[in-house]
Design a protein around this motif. Structure first.
Motif, PDB file in Angstrom:
ATOM      1  N   LEU A  59       0.176  10.590  14.491  1.00  0.00           N
ATOM      2  CA  LEU A  59       1.177  10.874  13.453  1.00  0.00           C
ATOM      3  C   LEU A  59       0.874  12.219  12.785  1.00  0.00           C
ATOM      4  CD1 LEU A  59       3.593   9.973  11.691  1.00  0.00           C
ATOM      5  CD2 LEU A  59       1.969   8.877  10.163  1.00  0.00           C
ATOM      6  N   ILE A 103       0.863  -1.189   0.000  1.00  0.00           N
ATOM      7  CA  ILE A 103       0.000   0.000   0.000  1.00  0.00           C
ATOM      8  C   ILE A 103       0.895   1.233   0.000  1.00  0.00           C
ATOM      9  CG2 ILE A 103      -1.855   1.199   1.240  1.00  0.00           C
ATOM     10  CD1 ILE A 103      -2.416  -1.575   2.557  1.00  0.00           C
ATOM     11  N   SER A 104       0.733   2.069  -0.996  1.00  0.00           N
ATOM     12  CA  SER A 104       1.595   3.247  -1.093  1.00  0.00           C
ATOM     13  C   SER A 104       0.907   4.334  -1.911  1.00  0.00           C
ATOM     14  CB  SER A 104       2.917   2.865  -1.763  1.00  0.00           C
ATOM     15  OG  SER A 104       3.681   4.016  -2.018  1.00  0.00           O
ATOM     16  N   GLN A 105       0.745   5.503  -1.310  1.00  0.00           N
ATOM     17  CA  GLN A 105       0.157   6.626  -2.047  1.00  0.00           C
ATOM     18  C   GLN A 105       1.004   6.943  -3.263  1.00  0.00           C
ATOM     19  OE1 GLN A 105      -0.399  10.205  -3.762  1.00  0.00           O
ATOM     20  NE2 GLN A 105       1.364  10.169  -2.405  1.00  0.00           N
ATOM     21  N   GLY A 108       3.515   5.264  -4.561  1.00  0.00           N
ATOM     22  CA  GLY A 108       3.963   4.128  -5.374  1.00  0.00           C
ATOM     23  C   GLY A 108       5.466   4.131  -5.587  1.00  0.00           C
ATOM     24  N   VAL A 149       2.282  17.428   2.199  1.00  0.00           N
ATOM     25  CA  VAL A 149       3.139  16.303   2.598  1.00  0.00           C
ATOM     26  C   VAL A 149       2.387  15.339   3.530  1.00  0.00           C
ATOM     27  CG1 VAL A 149       5.161  15.728   3.992  1.00  0.00           C
ATOM     28  CG2 VAL A 149       5.361  17.375   2.134  1.00  0.00           C
ATOM     29  N   ALA A 150       1.562  15.882   4.412  1.00  0.00           N
ATOM     30  CA  ALA A 150       0.819  14.996   5.317  1.00  0.00           C
ATOM     31  C   ALA A 150      -0.321  14.335   4.547  1.00  0.00           C
ATOM     32  CB  ALA A 150       0.268  15.811   6.483  1.00  0.00           C
ATOM     33  N   VAL A 164       9.252   9.122  -0.244  1.00  0.00           N
ATOM     34  CA  VAL A 164      10.502   8.736   0.406  1.00  0.00           C
ATOM     35  C   VAL A 164      11.179   7.648  -0.437  1.00  0.00           C
ATOM     36  CG1 VAL A 164      11.560   7.967   2.568  1.00  0.00           C
ATOM     37  CG2 VAL A 164       9.472   9.320   2.624  1.00  0.00           C
TER      38      VAL A 164
HETATM   39  C1  F6R Z   1       2.328  10.800   6.705  1.00  0.00           C
HETATM   40  C2  F6R Z   1       2.868  10.418   5.432  1.00  0.00           C
HETATM   41  C3  F6R Z   1       3.883   9.325   5.394  1.00  0.00           C
HETATM   42  C4  F6R Z   1       3.586   8.379   4.223  1.00  0.00           C
HETATM   43  C5  F6R Z   1       4.703   7.343   4.084  1.00  0.00           C
HETATM   44  C6  F6R Z   1       4.416   6.338   2.997  1.00  0.00           C
HETATM   45  O1  F6R Z   1       1.378  11.815   6.568  1.00  0.00           O
HETATM   46  O2  F6R Z   1       2.523  10.971   4.420  1.00  0.00           O
HETATM   47  O3  F6R Z   1       3.920   8.640   6.594  1.00  0.00           O
HETATM   48  O4  F6R Z   1       2.362   7.751   4.457  1.00  0.00           O
HETATM   49  O5  F6R Z   1       5.918   7.994   3.799  1.00  0.00           O
HETATM   50  O6  F6R Z   1       4.261   6.951   1.766  1.00  0.00           O
HETATM   51  P1  F6R Z   1       3.549   6.228   0.569  1.00  0.00           P
HETATM   52  O7  F6R Z   1       2.138   6.001   0.926  1.00  0.00           O
HETATM   53  O8  F6R Z   1       3.707   7.163  -0.597  1.00  0.00           O
HETATM   54  O9  F6R Z   1       4.279   4.929   0.354  1.00  0.00           O
END
Ligand code: F6R
Length: 646
Positions: A522, A385-387, A389, A437-438, A643
């Motif tokens: 968080l 799961i990753s916003q 990707g 970012v959040a 990240v």
């Molecule tokens: C918190 C936040 C981070 C991401 C994390 C994973 O608000 O944005 O904790 O959720 O870095 O990122 P994704 O979902 O892009 O893998």
């Protein structure tokens, strides 16, 4: 989110369109393109697809193109790259595109990866017209199949090209004028759209239509008209605008415009005066992207579910998982891997899949999973799961799972991202770009997708038809409930004012709302820099209770669900030690009023969907506290949106 710009007037269109696209860059995008109606003549060599199309010769029996032709340029990447491809004054043709009518688009991929070919505008095979589209055509697969049976071939993987072929097909079959063909084609589509069409046959003409995806018409001086998906590309040219509403269509010429309903009834539209400046427009009038994205959650959730759930039939259709659904439904174990907020969504997913589909689930930090030589067996399915990707640890976890022979699925927001490409199958969030970012709307859409996956796994296995219908009805009702709670923003801001100087916060919840406690903590720490911890409420007695005094605000998520009585006992324990309790509970529950300093109320829903509602006031509270403390909400210190390093 995709962006649209259109121009008709007496100036060269190209620069106005490209500048307009630059104004739309803030919306997030992965490719850009323009089409300009040029005076007739042969198209440059090799000009199809990612170059100029329309050679003045109508193929396939359509009406002959009189004099104009459409020059199309589109490029994956930034608007700057499109600018370069256009060549400008140093271009191969001694200048860019020459013409004073055109359309432009920034695409944020939803169907088909970011690429030159998938970028808009799209044209039919003879280049007779060009179309840009925001939104999602839900029934594109059925329409495409029908058109393919008629021998039509598609270049791109987009739903937009399907609409283009549909319009072409209607016009070829009926000989109707373009605007009529557009109108008839739109009546066959299901879903959301904002479209603008330019015609090679009629260089004094743009068509705009809206259903669910905003479009604004800008009325300029001296026969100039502009079209935008928001006011950003218009504002430097005019402040006089007409807002198209859902189900409306405009035909725009130099000397004026007509607006009708899609059914063809004439409409009188009022001209409004734009009062916002550019920065306000980019953020939709909100002070920060984060607030805009919190407020967008009802529509993001609607887009996330669009075309995927059918409560009447009790069905969930996740197109991206069709091929692997049997394997997923009969999995021995599901392992959810993620980081940060996405990991919190995974924890909700664990409860969802176990309780609805009765399949055992493990949730892993991607960074731990990748390095601890995980034991994977045949029958295990890993879901990343990753916003973005692109998160390095999550991607490495996917590769590790695949090397060990597991089926690896992805739940991503960014289409064409590395995790989306490398996983064996997956589901997109369709939440639109998240710029703050959040993470906010990505979290709720991740939970929504995980709920749909759990229900799809349960369909025909662990849930009877009537249960499925009840669950899907409840899911479909969530966006409106989020809308209701967002109206309480001011109340949350008042609460934030009271606690903004606290140095520490504790967040406690049980069951489905334990991950929400983690997410609330968080959100607060990352944007306001207040130290905050989340725990399962029952764990409080095993340590954190030592911290309780009147300077320690404790946020309890205390929904009237299967864990409610236990949570109330925990609240009493904190109140007895003089702790300041803030509770989130059901709208009509007043039992906690005397025990708590503040009560935030959220609408009723099924227990397993409550995280979609309880997280919202926590997002708002963090946001307001951070703003009141003067923090940079959209770009908190030391944090990156994606990240890509370990
Ligand atoms: C918190 C936040 C981070 C991401 C994390 C994973 O608000 O944005 O904790 O959720 O870095 O990122 P994704 O979902 O892009 O893998």
């Amino acid at each position: 989110m995709c962006g649209i710009v259109g121009y008709i007037g007496d100036r060269e269109a190209e620069e106005i369109l490209v500048k307009g696209l630059e104004r739309l860059e803030y919306r997030g995008y992965d490719s850009a393109g323009v089409a300009v109606v040029e005076a007739g003549g042969a198209a440059p060599e090799g000009a199809a697809g990612n170059g100029a199309v329309g050679d003045g010769q109508a193929k396939g029996g359509a009406a002959a193109i009189p004099s104009g032709r459409l020059a199309v340029r589109k490029k994956k990447g930034k608007v700057g790259q499109l600018r370069e491809a256009l060549g400008g004054t140093n271009g191969p043709r001694g200048g860019g595109l020459r013409g004073s009518v055109g359309i432009g688009h920034t695409r944020w991929a939803t169907h088909g990866a970011p690429s030159d070919v998938n970028a808009h505008p799209h044209t039919p095979p003879d280049g007779r017209f060009a179309l840009v589209h925001n939104g999602i055509i839900e029934n594109y697969a059925a329409l495409k199949e029908r058109l393919q049976e008629k021998g039509r071939e598609f270049e791109s993987s987009t739903d937009t090209e399907v609409l283009v072929h549909l319009i072409d097909d209607v016009q070829q079959a009926t000989g109707l004028p373009l605007e009529e063909a557009v109108r008839q084609a739109l009546t066959q589509t299901v879903g959301a759209y904002g479209i603008v069409v330019a015609s090679a046959e009629n260089p004094d003409f743009l068509i705009a239509a809206r259903n669910g995806s905003p479009l604004i018409l800008g009325v300029g001086d001296d026969g100039e008209h502009f079209i935008g998906s928001d006011a950003a590309p218009l504002i430097e040219h005019t402040r006089q605008v007409v807002y198209l509403e859902d189900g409306e269509m405009a035909v725009v010429r130099r000397d004026g415009y007509d607006v009708k309903t899609i059914e063809g009834a004439d409409l009188e539209k009022e001209i409004h005066e734009l009062e916002w400046d550019l920065e306000e427009i980019e953020k939709g009038g909100y002070e920060h992207f984060m607030l805009k994205e919190i407020m967008e959650q009802p529509t993001a959730l609607e887009d996330c579910m669009r075309g995927r759930i059918n409560p009447d039939k009790g069905q969930v259709l996740l197109g991206g998982l069709t091929e692997v659904m049997d394997r997923l439904g009969s999995a021995d174990r599901v392992i959810l891997v993620a980081c940060g907020t996405s990991w919190h969504a995974a924890l909700v997913g664990e409860y969802l899949i176990e309780s609805l589909a009765k399949v055992p689930v493990e949730v892993e930090y991607a960074s731990e999973f990748r390095y601890r030589e995980p034991i994977l067996r045949e029958g295990d399915v890993v879901i990343a799961i990753s916003q973005s990707g692109e998160t390095a640890d999550t991607l490495a976890a996917v590769r590790e799972a695949q090397e060990r022979g597991a089926l690896a699925l992805g739940v991503c927001n960014v289409v064409g991202s590395t995790i989306a490409r490398e996983t064996d199958a997956g589901v997109y969030l369709h939440a639109g770009p998240e710029i703050g970012v959040a993470s906010t709307k990505a979290f709720t859409c991740q939970v929504c997708v995980l709920a749909m996956i759990a229900l799809a796994m349960a369909e025909g296995r662990t849930l009877a038809d009537d249960q499925m219908q009840a669950h899907l009805d409840a899911l479909a009702g969530v966006p409106d409930k989020v809308r209701t709670e967002l109206k309480r923003d001011e109340e949350v801001a008042d609460l934030a004012k009271v606690y903004r100087y606290a140095a520490n916060f504790l967040y406690l919840g049980r069951g489905y709302n334990f991950p929400v406690a983690l997410e609330g903590a968080l959100k607060l720490k990352e944007i306001s820099y207040i130290h905050a911890e989340g725990y399962p409420a029952a764990e409080m007695k095993h340590g954190p209770i030592a911290l309780i005094d009147r300077f320690m605000p404790v946020v309890f998520i205390a929904m009237k669900d299967s864990t409610y009585d236990k949570v109330v006992s925990n609240i009493e324990e904190v109140a007895a030690r003089d702790g300041a309790v803030i509770a989130i509970t059901n709208a009509d529950n007043h039992e906690l009023d005397d025990l708590c300093e503040y009560v935030m109320r959220v609408p009723e829903t099924m227990e397993y969907l409550s995280p979609l509602l309880t997280v919202v006031p926590l997002q708002l509270m963090s946001y307001h506290m951070a703003v009141m403390r003067g923090c940079d909400v959209d770009q908190p210190r030391n944090l990156a949106k994606s990240v890509t390093v370990e």
